[in-house]
Scaffold this active site. Sequence first.
Site, mmCIF file in Angstrom:
data_model
loop_
_atom_site.group_PDB
_atom_site.id
_atom_site.type_symbol
_atom_site.label_atom_id
_atom_site.label_comp_id
_atom_site.label_asym_id
_atom_site.label_seq_id
_atom_site.Cartn_x
_atom_site.Cartn_y
_atom_site.Cartn_z
ATOM 1 N N CYS A 2 0.979 -1.296 -0.200
ATOM 2 C CA CYS A 2 0.225 -0.124 -0.096
ATOM 3 C C CYS A 2 0.975 1.272 0.093
ATOM 4 C CB CYS A 2 -0.730 -0.016 1.238
ATOM 5 S SG CYS A 2 -1.663 -1.445 1.484
ATOM 6 N N ARG A 27 3.474 0.722 -6.720
ATOM 7 C CA ARG A 27 3.347 -0.434 -5.677
ATOM 8 C C ARG A 27 2.022 -1.213 -5.780
ATOM 9 N NH1 ARG A 27 6.727 1.959 -1.443
ATOM 10 N NH2 ARG A 27 5.313 0.515 0.104
ATOM 11 N N TRP A 74 -3.787 -2.095 -1.268
ATOM 12 C CA TRP A 74 -3.876 -3.440 -1.868
ATOM 13 C C TRP A 74 -4.626 -4.332 -1.061
ATOM 14 C CZ3 TRP A 74 -1.935 -8.346 -1.153
ATOM 15 C CH2 TRP A 74 -1.765 -9.006 -2.338
ATOM 16 N N ASN A 98 -0.121 0.385 6.043
ATOM 17 C CA ASN A 98 0.293 -0.532 5.200
ATOM 18 C C ASN A 98 0.670 -1.684 6.330
ATOM 19 O OD1 ASN A 98 1.629 -1.949 3.302
ATOM 20 N ND2 ASN A 98 3.305 -0.835 3.014
ATOM 21 N N GLY A 99 0.538 -2.686 5.997
ATOM 22 C CA GLY A 99 1.011 -3.930 6.939
ATOM 23 C C GLY A 99 -0.372 -4.994 7.244
ATOM 24 N N GLU A 479 12.745 -16.920 -15.248
ATOM 25 C CA GLU A 479 12.297 -15.539 -15.242
ATOM 26 C C GLU A 479 11.358 -15.161 -16.490
ATOM 27 O OE1 GLU A 479 12.140 -11.464 -14.823
ATOM 28 O OE2 GLU A 479 12.314 -13.029 -13.487
ATOM 29 N N LYS A 483 7.510 -13.479 -16.166
ATOM 30 C CA LYS A 483 7.424 -12.059 -16.760
ATOM 31 C C LYS A 483 5.868 -12.530 -17.629
ATOM 32 C CE LYS A 483 10.104 -9.240 -15.571
ATOM 33 N NZ LYS A 483 10.076 -10.117 -14.225
ATOM 34 N N GLU A 486 3.045 -12.753 -15.251
ATOM 35 C CA GLU A 486 2.768 -11.621 -14.581
ATOM 36 C C GLU A 486 1.995 -10.611 -15.322
ATOM 37 O OE1 GLU A 486 6.198 -10.130 -11.691
ATOM 38 O OE2 GLU A 486 6.849 -10.332 -13.459
ATOM 39 N N HIS A 502 11.275 -35.971 -18.184
ATOM 40 C CA HIS A 502 11.011 -36.620 -16.917
ATOM 41 C C HIS A 502 9.810 -35.807 -16.325
ATOM 42 C CE1 HIS A 502 15.148 -37.992 -15.756
ATOM 43 N NE2 HIS A 502 15.535 -37.174 -16.553
ATOM 44 N N LYS A 602 4.332 -3.865 -6.347
ATOM 45 C CA LYS A 602 5.751 -3.900 -6.815
ATOM 46 C C LYS A 602 6.502 -4.276 -5.422
ATOM 47 C CE LYS A 602 9.331 -2.421 -9.125
ATOM 48 N NZ LYS A 602 9.895 -3.108 -10.380
#
Length: 607
Positions: A2, A27, A74, A98-99, A479, A483, A486, A502, A602
């Site tokens: 947040c 964020r 958020w 925030n938290g 990665e 991406k 995301e 496998h 973020k």
Amino acid sequence: MCGIVGVLGNHEAAPLLVEALKRLEYRGYDSAGIATVNKGVLDRRRAVGKLVNLSDLLVHEPLAGRSGIGHTRWATHGAPSVGNAHPHRAGAVAVVHNGIIENYRELRASLAETGIEFKTETDTETIALMTQKFLLEGATPVEAANKTLDLLDGAFALAFLFDGEEDLLIAARKGSPLAIGHGDGEMFVGSDAIALAPMTDQITYLEEGDRAVLTRNSLEIRDAQGELANRKVSTIRIDVSQVDKAGHKHYMSKEIAEQPTVIAEAIRHYLPVGEDQVILPGEGIDFSKIERLTMVACGTAFYACLTAKYWFEQIARLPVEVDIASEFRYREPPIPGKTAALFVSQSGETADTLAALRYCEGKAEKILSVVNVPESSIARESDLALPIHAGVEIGVASTKAFTCQLSVLLMLALKAASDRGEIVADDLQAHIDALRGLPNVLAAGLEQNADLERVAKKLSEARDVLFLGRGLMYPLALEGALKLKEISYIHAEAYASGELKHGPIALIDKQMPVVVFAPCDSVFDKSISNMQEVMARAGKVMLISDSEGLATAGEEVWDSVRMPRIHPNLAPILYALPAQMLAYHTAVAKGTDVDQPRNLAKSVTVE
């Protein structure tokens, strides 16, 4: 996660709060709101969705006043809604948070016993209601806030605003970052210095457990023990242009394009002109005294660590363990003697990574960090902090921070190899020469943008995509898959190419695109064999390689993109570019929100 902003200003607060919140959009958030005090009267406005919705509301229902707090939320407790949006208000107090308050259920139960009713599903409402309860019992605003803070368990950054108090803000930090900005007869609060950059460059970072009482002309900070604390004021230089798109459609596009420049800056910092060895800040570290390295991170930074494991073990012959921070902190692994612990975080505030660092305090021989924010908690709590010099990164999906992390980690591995006597002078010089030439190679790699856009249009029609890589390309495949997930919301998985038989080969059919990162290196022949296995089952191979690799692979592949030749150990940095551009163009083709993908933040400052 947040975003928090507070203003005790000389001008109308609402426009300043909204503008500061815009600078915190990166964020991640799902609702936003502000509260102000005007002529002694506390009022607020809140809206779900993007900040433009709050701005529209303020046009029709303006908020006057030169004191205020703002928030982008958020969601953790309770779905995104106007009722659950911050600031939360109870009577004479408004709070932004925030938290996560871990004992909020117990606090709610104690409040309910006194007949106090709840209007939201959030843990934050408990803070406002508890503060109001103490105010009604006769406490002053400062006393009420402190009594409430004494009851809270969990992680939080908080700002309190009070009815009738136009020259008072109270801020507190435990587990989540918070900064104080100093102006001329003004004071500010922000969860990130970037939010305050247009208003001031004089910043005080609150330490763990700090509580601050702000007026326009004073700041009193007390530490976790209640003692007066003298926290330094730092001058922060954030170029306002760094948070503009500079003509690009998205921040992510701009940040991809910036990589040659920022990596050149990182290389100059650790390989100054005229030097033939890696120079670390401060007292540095002597790797000849280190027998083992433990690396800990989350998300993209974790994949940077996986890549660096190859470098440290192959070049420096130093055994490395790599772990996800959220697992490491609860597994509580033993830390043998002569172990260095290395933590990688773009923000330097990642909650799980910070907790893992604190677990290693007093156990590891040396605590190192690779961060983008030198003033961050992780940097301040490390014995040696290595800045990556990526500059401000706004896009939620990390691009330039990832490649700068890789660049710094490779230089650190070369330093370790030199300290341990595991690299000869000619090989070290070859690596240094290749690093100094890296920005030019990256610029050439960016010229493949049009080809990657063409391939991305094909990928945008897929439901599932498989990524493969060997050796240093395996973490890069991970990665690349991350991406794509995301920002395009396409399901993607990555495997070491040798693992194909496998299990994952069962997924291959004519609908399955398979992206293969395979420069012509020592394991290229093995990668070709894996590609043949895919094509034999009608899988669509999209090969990213250099000219020699593409010539060897032939014309049977579904599609291909040519990258420049590069020193094998620098290939992950170069090949990160097509991974990023492929994801970017796929997301654009699908019409998703590239810079602020759904459900993501973020900076993950809570568990």
